[in-house]
Write an enzyme that holds these catalytic residues in place. Structure first.
Site, PDB file in Angstrom:
ATOM      1  CG  HIS A  83      23.232  29.007 -20.925  1.00  0.00           C
ATOM      2  ND1 HIS A  83      22.214  29.408 -21.777  1.00  0.00           N
ATOM      3  CD2 HIS A  83      22.908  29.519 -19.715  1.00  0.00           C
ATOM      4  CE1 HIS A  83      21.343  30.130 -21.115  1.00  0.00           C
ATOM      5  NE2 HIS A  83      21.728  30.210 -19.843  1.00  0.00           N
ATOM      6  CG  HIS A  99      22.730  28.377 -15.123  1.00  0.00           C
ATOM      7  ND1 HIS A  99      22.955  29.724 -14.936  1.00  0.00           N
ATOM      8  CD2 HIS A  99      21.830  28.280 -16.121  1.00  0.00           C
ATOM      9  CE1 HIS A  99      22.218  30.405 -15.795  1.00  0.00           C
ATOM     10  NE2 HIS A  99      21.521  29.548 -16.523  1.00  0.00           N
TER      11      HIS A  99
END
Length: 179
Positions: free
Chosen positions: A119, A121
């Site tokens: 993932h 940010h």
């Protein structure tokens, strides 16, 4: 800045959560499957973008591939490409919705990664105008030593609060309108 952390991970065993079949317990896989709630900003066939539930700053967003891969170094090119396109699209929407073009885009692999699912940010940088709700620091007193970068990061991390659901919904509407 993180070299001291890396040494602590030399020769460590790989936790079972990092195995390829770990997706059944992965919170991001559960969000993608609709088993856990989240505030969606963007979705296509390969990627989702959601508001972080413990944001560093207002608008802190996670861009997540729908396929479970623990390490960005193992992410297939079609997902890496889709994530890259989504990061650009969401970053553009965030800058418009928040009126702040300063962003940090970060992807950790293992040593600083809280969830073992790739993932990115997207974190809006602090803004010191009154409309952003963040006040500039007071000037340091004459004999007072300014905080180090590490101390500033630590204070910022400690000040994190859970995302308010109502505020998240309102913010998500603004960001989605800017995508």
């Amino acid at each position: 800045m993180t070299s001291f952390i890396i040494g602590a991970h030399t020769d460590r065993s790989i936790p079972t959560e990092w195995s390829d079949d770990a997706d059944r317990n992965c919170p991001f896989c559960r969000i993608i499957a609709g088993e856990m709630p989240s505030t969606y900003l963007y979705e296509d066939d390969k990627v989702i973008a959601i508001l972080d539930i413990l944001p560093l700053r207002r608008g802190h967003t996670l861009v997540i591939p729908k396929a479970h891969y623990s390490r960005v170094s193992e992410l297939p090119s079609e997902y890496a490409s889709a994530v890259g396109q989504a990061v650009t699209k969401v970053a553009n929407g965030l800058t418009k919705a928040l009126g702040n073009t300063a962003l940090n885009v970060v992807c950790n692999q293992e040593y600083a990664q809280a969830v073992p699912h790739v993932h990115y940010h997207i974190i809006p940088a602090p803004s010191f105008d009154s409309s952003a709700g963040v006040a500039p620091s007071e000037k340091a007193k004459e004999n007072e030593k300014p905080l180090s970068r590490r101390e500033m990061h630590q204070r910022e991390f400690e000040s994190r609060e859970e995302l308010d659901e109502d505020e998240g919904r309102v913010l998500a509407v603004r960001i989605r309108a800017s995508l």
